[in-house]
Enzyme design. Structure first.
Site, PDB file in Angstrom:
ATOM      1  CB  SER A  35       3.529 -10.287   2.714  1.00 37.46           C
ATOM      2  OG  SER A  35       4.426 -11.271   2.276  1.00 37.46           O
ATOM      3  CD  GLU A  69       6.365  -5.749  -3.327  1.00 41.67           C
ATOM      4  OE1 GLU A  69       6.891  -6.479  -2.458  1.00 41.67           O
ATOM      5  OE2 GLU A  69       5.326  -5.110  -3.128  1.00 41.67           O
ATOM      6  CG  HIS A  87       7.799  -8.089   0.432  1.00 40.10           C
ATOM      7  ND1 HIS A  87       6.647  -8.080  -0.311  1.00 40.10           N
ATOM      8  CD2 HIS A  87       7.572  -8.940   1.471  1.00 40.10           C
ATOM      9  CE1 HIS A  87       5.761  -8.889   0.241  1.00 40.10           C
ATOM     10  NE2 HIS A  87       6.294  -9.420   1.327  1.00 40.10           N
TER      11      HIS A  87
END
Length: 534
Positions: free
Chosen positions: A200, A318, A426
């Site tokens: 990230s 995601e 994610h």
């Protein structure tokens, strides 16, 4: 037996075992760690001076020397961030790192994994990621770091400092890398074989470091997990900084830098809620300055980046959880949101992602998150723009390897709404690589995938190649393949055309469109979706 197989076996298993002293010299003084379960841990080592007082909003300065042996058996405080509720200590004095090294190893220095945590440049810390398992399983050294976050790490205003405004957190990462270069040899590591890695915001950081001239030569490989190459311009950073200064009660012709410096850290943190923003409006590295002359995306496109071996990938779904503000959205509200985002191209988008293709009360969430994920409008994350980014890396670096984490039902943090399928959202791959809370929920097949991923990542750190004996073959991206990571031993290399078909890339690559700049909750409000009762 192939040469690759032989090298992997030799590098992964120490040829001779020897106990080491837990007191190790660093350039600022000796530290004493602790050993358990075959791993030595050196925690809370300062890599820079405390960024407090006159050093607030300044590039990191060298740490002071200490007298005697410094204990390195406890984590340092996390960098200031919104409270998580777990009572973990936080402080402005937070520039520390942690080192994990196998207790039994040869005299040969070991490759190093340098891990940069995620959290939107606004939260997270190195202590969340216990490197013991990774170090022991792969016979490598692991370094995890803290870096300044939020307004303390990424505030950009004229007059804050002569250099580094908007990029203090990035400069912290570079300072930690320089510490690693100077000191990792004494901890068993090889300074010439450092792989930077992050997820990230940590992945964004890796791309920024690859584009940062002062960071060149500090690492020999890179891993980008669910991160890309976004950045702010100086103008964007200054506009954000002035808005923050006003929120903190320090507005004026020059945003009154002196006023900000005089405020207590807690008050600055509390004033930074809007600065932290949402998933699409938080801090980012700032380009157009000496430490980042080019936007990282431009640096990659033009080949002006550190061309080191690269492992890059994302999760299958995601952005699905970020589409939850559209739970229970009607067909009309969904279509209104698409028209707000894509304007004249909305009809084409709706034809490819019709509301009717997604059933149940979460149809709006599934539809929007699918088109958001495929189009990569969340800062270029996942989907078709992500494949294009990988292609650009591979054009310059043949040792580029691409993956998609495709476990359809990984455990995820927090509680999902009843009946909602989170997919592989994610950060869901993190529990497969690190001992996190979600790791305890893995099924036997998922545990098998976890062991395989740890070995693949370790092989990349050791050999600049994730191919691992006994596991599915993993060719480079230049061969026209990527790795689909699946539980139960079902991971396999697939053609890149499979990825492109899954994400409707022939359609998205035919359009010109921008990244989404409105957070999902605000877009839902604009589309008329009722705000759920709190």
């Amino acid at each position: 037996m192939s040469l690759l197989t032989l090298l992997s076996i030799v590098s992964a298993v120490p040829a001779a075992a020897a106990p080491r002293s837990l007191t190790v010299s660093t350039d600022k003084g000796p530290v004493k760690g602790a050993a358990a379960d075959g791993v030595e841990r050196f925690l809370g080592i300062p890599y820079a001076a405390p960024p407090v007082g006159s050093r607030r909003w300044q590039p990191p300065a060298p740490a002071a020397r200490w007298a005697g042996v410094r204990p390195a058996t406890a984590f340092a405080p996390r960098c200031l961030q919104p409270a998580s509720g777990d009572g973990t200590a936080m402080s402005e004095d937070c520039l520390y790192l942690n080192v994990y090294t196998p207790a039994q190893r040869t005299d040969r220095p070991l490759p190093v994994l340098f891990w940069i945590h995620g959290g939107g440049f606004s939260s997270g810390s190195g202590d969340v990621y216990d490197g013991s398992q990774f170090a022991k399983a792969n016979n490598v050294v692991v370094v995890t770091v803290n870096y300044r976050l939020g307004v303390f790490g990424f505030l950009g205003l004229p007059g804050l400092s002569r250099q580094g405004a908007g990029n203090y957190g990035l400069l912290d990462q570079e300072a930690a890398l320089r510490w690693t270069q100077r000191n990792i040899g004494g901890l068993g590591g090889d300074a010439s074989r450092v792989t930077i890695a992050g997820e990230s915001a940590g992945g964004h950081s890796v791309c920024a470091l690859m584009a940062s001239p002062p960071a060149q030569g500090l690492f020999a490989g890179a891993i980008i997990q669910s991160g890309g190459c976004p950045s702010h311009t100086v103008a964007q950073a200054v506009a954000r900084g002035k808005k923050y200064a006003a929120a903190a009660g320090c507005s004026g012709p020059s945003a009154d830098v002196g006023c900000l410096r005089a405020k207590p850290a807690g008050e600055l943190l509390n004033a930074g809620r809007d600065f932290v923003g949402g998933v699409l409006t938080g801090p980012l590295p700032v380009s157009g300055v000496p430490e980042l002359p080019l936007a990282p995306s431009v640096a990659v496109r033009t080949g002006r980046f550190a061309s080191v071996p690269l492992l890059i990938g994302s999760t299958r779904d995601e952005v699905r959880q970020w589409g939850l503000p559209f739970a229970h959205a009607t067909k009309e509200q969904y279509q209104r949101a698409v028209r707000l985002e894509f304007g004249a191209q909305a009809d084409a988008v709706l034809a490819h992602y019709p509301y009717s293709a997604y059933g149940g009360p979460y149809a709006g969430t599934y539809a929007l998150s699918a088109l958001w994920g495929d189009s990569s409008v969340f800062l270029g994350l996942g989907g078709c723009q992500y494949q294009e980014l990988t292609s650009r890396f591979a054009d310059r670096q043949p040792r580029t390897y691409f993956y998609e984490f495709d476990d359809p039902h990984p455990p995820v943090r927090g509680e999902a709404p009843a009946g909602f399928d989170s997919g592989a959202p994610h950060a869901s791959e993190l529990g497969y690589l690190w001992p996190l809370a979600t790791s305890k929920l893995l099924s036997p097949g998922q545990q098998e995938l976890s062991r395989a991923m740890v070995r693949h990542w370790g092989s990349f750190v050791r050999n600049a190649n994730p191919a691992t004996p006994g596991l599915a073959a993993w060719p480079p991206y230049s061969s026209g393949t990527y790795m689909s990571l699946l539980p139960g031993g079902d991971s396999r290399a697939l053609g890149t055309e499979v990825y492109a078909t899954r994400h409707q890339c022939s359609f998205w690559n035919s359009l010109r469109y921008d990244w989404l700049t409105t957070n999902p909750d605000r877009l839902a409000e604009q589309a008329g979706v009722p705000v759920p009762a709190s």
